[in-house]
Design a protein around this motif. Structure first.
Motif, PDB file in Angstrom:
ATOM      1  N   ALA B 170       0.846  -1.203   0.000  1.00  0.00           N
ATOM      2  CA  ALA B 170       0.000   0.000   0.000  1.00  0.00           C
ATOM      3  C   ALA B 170       0.875   1.245   0.000  1.00  0.00           C
ATOM      4  N   ARG B 171       1.940   1.210   0.809  1.00  0.00           N
ATOM      5  CA  ARG B 171       2.825   2.372   0.900  1.00  0.00           C
ATOM      6  C   ARG B 171       3.522   2.641  -0.441  1.00  0.00           C
ATOM      7  N   GLU B 172       4.064   1.583  -1.054  1.00  0.00           N
ATOM      8  CA  GLU B 172       4.787   1.768  -2.316  1.00  0.00           C
ATOM      9  C   GLU B 172       3.862   2.273  -3.418  1.00  0.00           C
ATOM     10  N   VAL B 173       2.632   1.766  -3.414  1.00  0.00           N
ATOM     11  CA  VAL B 173       1.678   2.199  -4.437  1.00  0.00           C
ATOM     12  C   VAL B 173       1.296   3.660  -4.211  1.00  0.00           C
ATOM     13  N   ALA B 174       1.037   4.012  -2.926  1.00  0.00           N
ATOM     14  CA  ALA B 174       0.605   5.379  -2.631  1.00  0.00           C
ATOM     15  C   ALA B 174       1.735   6.379  -2.826  1.00  0.00           C
ATOM     16  N   GLU B 175       2.943   6.005  -2.447  1.00  0.00           N
ATOM     17  CA  GLU B 175       4.049   6.963  -2.485  1.00  0.00           C
ATOM     18  C   GLU B 175       4.691   7.089  -3.856  1.00  0.00           C
ATOM     19  N   ARG B 176       4.866   5.921  -4.524  1.00  0.00           N
ATOM     20  CA  ARG B 176       5.658   5.963  -5.759  1.00  0.00           C
ATOM     21  C   ARG B 176       4.870   5.519  -6.980  1.00  0.00           C
ATOM     22  N   LYS B 177       3.587   5.205  -6.788  1.00  0.00           N
ATOM     23  CA  LYS B 177       2.778   4.697  -7.901  1.00  0.00           C
ATOM     24  C   LYS B 177       3.347   3.392  -8.444  1.00  0.00           C
ATOM     25  N   MET B 178       3.897   2.576  -7.537  1.00  0.00           N
ATOM     26  CA  MET B 178       4.372   1.271  -7.973  1.00  0.00           C
ATOM     27  C   MET B 178       3.178   0.469  -8.496  1.00  0.00           C
ATOM     28  N   THR B 179       3.436  -0.350  -9.519  1.00  0.00           N
ATOM     29  CA  THR B 179       2.417  -1.261 -10.019  1.00  0.00           C
ATOM     30  C   THR B 179       2.814  -2.667  -9.603  1.00  0.00           C
ATOM     31  N   ALA B 180       1.876  -3.424  -9.065  1.00  0.00           N
ATOM     32  CA  ALA B 180       2.196  -4.793  -8.669  1.00  0.00           C
ATOM     33  C   ALA B 180       1.296  -5.768  -9.407  1.00  0.00           C
ATOM     34  N   VAL B 181       1.879  -6.853  -9.871  1.00  0.00           N
ATOM     35  CA  VAL B 181       1.089  -7.926 -10.459  1.00  0.00           C
ATOM     36  C   VAL B 181       1.331  -9.155  -9.603  1.00  0.00           C
ATOM     37  N   ILE B 182       0.262  -9.665  -9.027  1.00  0.00           N
ATOM     38  CA  ILE B 182       0.382 -10.781  -8.090  1.00  0.00           C
ATOM     39  C   ILE B 182      -0.357 -11.981  -8.665  1.00  0.00           C
ATOM     40  N   ALA B 183       0.400 -13.046  -8.965  1.00  0.00           N
ATOM     41  CA  ALA B 183      -0.232 -14.251  -9.493  1.00  0.00           C
ATOM     42  C   ALA B 183      -0.538 -15.199  -8.352  1.00  0.00           C
ATOM     43  N   SER B 184      -1.687 -15.814  -8.442  1.00  0.00           N
ATOM     44  CA  SER B 184      -2.055 -16.767  -7.409  1.00  0.00           C
ATOM     45  C   SER B 184      -3.105 -17.716  -7.954  1.00  0.00           C
ATOM     46  N   HIS B 185      -3.181 -18.928  -7.361  1.00  0.00           N
ATOM     47  CA  HIS B 185      -4.277 -19.795  -7.772  1.00  0.00           C
ATOM     48  C   HIS B 185      -5.418 -19.693  -6.771  1.00  0.00           C
ATOM     49  N   SER B 186      -5.227 -18.833  -5.765  1.00  0.00           N
ATOM     50  CA  SER B 186      -6.259 -18.723  -4.748  1.00  0.00           C
ATOM     51  C   SER B 186      -6.862 -17.321  -4.721  1.00  0.00           C
ATOM     52  N   LEU B 187      -8.143 -17.239  -4.996  1.00  0.00           N
ATOM     53  CA  LEU B 187      -8.830 -15.951  -4.998  1.00  0.00           C
ATOM     54  C   LEU B 187      -8.786 -15.283  -3.640  1.00  0.00           C
ATOM     55  N   ARG B 188      -8.862 -16.097  -2.593  1.00  0.00           N
ATOM     56  CA  ARG B 188      -8.912 -15.525  -1.249  1.00  0.00           C
ATOM     57  C   ARG B 188      -7.639 -14.761  -0.923  1.00  0.00           C
ATOM     58  N   GLU B 189      -6.532 -15.174  -1.529  1.00  0.00           N
ATOM     59  CA  GLU B 189      -5.261 -14.500  -1.268  1.00  0.00           C
ATOM     60  C   GLU B 189      -5.248 -13.104  -1.901  1.00  0.00           C
ATOM     61  N   LEU B 190      -6.076 -12.909  -2.919  1.00  0.00           N
ATOM     62  CA  LEU B 190      -6.001 -11.679  -3.701  1.00  0.00           C
ATOM     63  C   LEU B 190      -7.115 -10.693  -3.388  1.00  0.00           C
ATOM     64  N   GLU B 191      -8.211 -11.220  -2.851  1.00  0.00           N
ATOM     65  CA  GLU B 191      -9.439 -10.439  -2.722  1.00  0.00           C
ATOM     66  C   GLU B 191      -9.253  -9.106  -2.008  1.00  0.00           C
ATOM     67  N   ASP B 192      -8.463  -9.097  -0.933  1.00  0.00           N
ATOM     68  CA  ASP B 192      -8.421  -7.889  -0.110  1.00  0.00           C
ATOM     69  C   ASP B 192      -7.284  -6.941  -0.464  1.00  0.00           C
ATOM     70  N   ILE B 193      -6.452  -7.276  -1.441  1.00  0.00           N
ATOM     71  CA  ILE B 193      -5.330  -6.393  -1.750  1.00  0.00           C
ATOM     72  C   ILE B 193      -5.396  -5.831  -3.168  1.00  0.00           C
ATOM     73  N   CYS B 194      -5.983  -6.563  -4.098  1.00  0.00           N
ATOM     74  CA  CYS B 194      -5.959  -6.138  -5.500  1.00  0.00           C
ATOM     75  C   CYS B 194      -7.102  -5.188  -5.835  1.00  0.00           C
ATOM     76  N   ASP B 195      -6.879  -4.311  -6.816  1.00  0.00           N
ATOM     77  CA  ASP B 195      -7.986  -3.493  -7.300  1.00  0.00           C
ATOM     78  C   ASP B 195      -8.499  -4.004  -8.639  1.00  0.00           C
ATOM     79  N   HIS B 196      -7.654  -4.768  -9.341  1.00  0.00           N
ATOM     80  CA  HIS B 196      -8.083  -5.389 -10.584  1.00  0.00           C
ATOM     81  C   HIS B 196      -7.770  -6.875 -10.532  1.00  0.00           C
ATOM     82  N   ILE B 197      -8.576  -7.646 -11.215  1.00  0.00           N
ATOM     83  CA  ILE B 197      -8.359  -9.085 -11.267  1.00  0.00           C
ATOM     84  C   ILE B 197      -8.464  -9.532 -12.719  1.00  0.00           C
TER      85      ILE B 197
END
Lengths: 126, 299
Positions: B170-197
């Motif tokens: 959250a800090r890196e995204v807010a401060e530096r506009k970092m973009t993160a791509v997180i791959a996972s086979h579990s939706l639950r791991e991604l639900e609360d952190i991602c804005d796009h799926i």
């Protein structure tokens, strides 16, 4: 602003929880008109949620005229929140109607409901 | 802005990626979801410029990544089998990486190691799997990349570590506009952190969407009636599924919440409740709507 609680396990989207939480703070007077909201960055780090979600929630609250943003200075509670309050009347009444409906299905006496309303109304007087 | 343009990649007779096209905006946390073998890791490797696609290309702010060290210096890729220098500790790895990444902050790596409670002088090979994942994440964050790719990195972190990692992202995204791509086979791991799926299936992106938009457009409705209406249909609302028992129905409905409420209220139900769907339920509904058997997608 640490009064806002986000439940990541809840079915309610984080975005909506945020809007509801901040709205509650403002309507209850916990956040005064003109008061600065925490920066997107600070709130994102505090709550460990996506900054884009917070940005979106702020945009939504701004659309509802509860807050206003000054470029480069951040977001503030609107000086006059009365116009924004009106918009919630409909929603609150709809919720109440649904609750009354359910109460009736559960055979709760009408007197009990009116008594509850009277008591709550007096109890929440500022 | 990352733009993936009809990327295809074949290994022997296996088509790993089949004309994948997607755009990932600056400052986004993008969740790449898919079952095992759906092409997630291959896509991340192509995006990181490690694999050359057979056709198509991946561009960063308009510049193709392949064979461009200047672009790659701004990308950090954490593979699912993390690489560390043999027999080294955190400091040695950070120093090594700082020779490759111009913005590398060795001090930050050590600060993060302390935040994660990781011994900075112990050999990383002696760490547990979870600790190695944390190490890979902190070494990556200290590179201050514009684009950070994580392959199953979030899976299996304990709740406390997840919370710390989420705050750091959250800090890196807010401060530096970092973009993160997180791959996972579990939706639950991604639900609360991602804005796009984005959902990858058999080498293609089946669909890609803003999470809040997805969630605000699909609802579960439960309603009870004195007498069941003969017909439950409404223009502008999409009934994905309706199941009923007696005078009680459960429906998955697509459309704006207000419109759904208004329509059901017009049927004067005895009981009505609107429940938001979990991301998992949304995916199952979307898959069914696209004619796929959802059972095979999600564990």
């Amino acid at each position: 602003m640490s009064n806002i609680r986000i439940d990541v396990k809840s079915r309610t989207p984080i975005f909506e929880q945020l809007c509801a939480g901040i709205r509650e703070e403002i309507l209850s007077g916990a956040m005064a008109p003109g008061e600065a909201l925490p920066s997107v960055r600070a709130l994102a780090c505090e709550l460990a949620i996506n900054p884009n979600t917070i940005q979106k929630a702020y945009a939504e609250l701004e659309r509802q005229k509860l807050i206003s943003s000054a470029p480069g200075r951040g977001s503030f509670v609107s000086d006059d929140i009365r116009p924004a309050m009106g918009a919630f009347e409909e929603k609150i009444l709809a919720d109440l109607r649904a609750a009354v409906h359910r109460a009736r299905l559960c055979s709760i006496a009408k007197e009990k409901l009116t008594e509850l309303i009277d008591k709550e109304w007096e109890g929440t007087k500022p | 802005m990352i733009s993936i343009q009809s990327v295809a990649k074949t290994f022997g007779d296996v088509q790993s990626l089949d004309k994948v096209t997607a755009r990932i905006g600056e400052g986004s946390i993008f969740g790449l979801i898919g079952s095992n073998g759906s092409g997630k890791s291959t896509l991340l490797r192509v995006m990181a410029g490690i694999l050359r696609p057979d056709t198509g290309e991946v561009k960063y702010d308009g510049i193709p990544v392949w064979d461009r060290p200047d672009v790659k210096k701004r990308i950090f890729y954490i593979s699912d089998d993390q690489f560390f220098l043999p027999g080294s500790d955190i400091l040695e790895n950070a120093r090594f990486l700082s020779s490759l990444y111009p913005n590398y902050d060795v001090e930050e790596a050590l600060r993060l190691a302390r935040a994660f409670n990781l011994p900075e002088k112990r050999k990383i090979q002696s760490f547990s799997k979870g600790m190695q994942k944390q190490t890979a994440i902190l070494l990556g964050l200290a590179a201050k990349p514009d684009w950070l790719f994580c392959d199953e990195t979030f899976d299996g972190l304990d709740p406390v570590m997840r919370e710390i990692v989420k705050k750091l992202f959250a800090r890196e995204v807010a401060e530096r506009k970092m973009t993160a791509v997180i791959a996972s086979h579990s939706l639950r791991e991604l639900e609360d952190i991602c804005d796009h799926i984005g959902l990858l299936h058999k080498g293609g992106i089946l669909f890609e969407s803003d999470i809040d938009e997805l969630k605000s457009q699909l609802h579960t409705v439960q309603a009870g009636f004195e007498k069941l209406p003969e017909r439950i249909r409404c223009d502008g609302l999409h009934f994905v599924r309706i199941t009923g028992r007696g005078n009680f129905i459960t429906a998955v409905v697509g459309g704006e919440e207000e419109a759904v409420r208004a329509y059901f209220s017009s049927l004067s139900p005895l009981y009505f409740e609107l429940i938001p769907l979990t991301l998992e339920e949304i995916f199952i509904a979307e898959m069914e709507a696209r004619g796929y058997d959802s059972g095979s997608f999600l564990e």
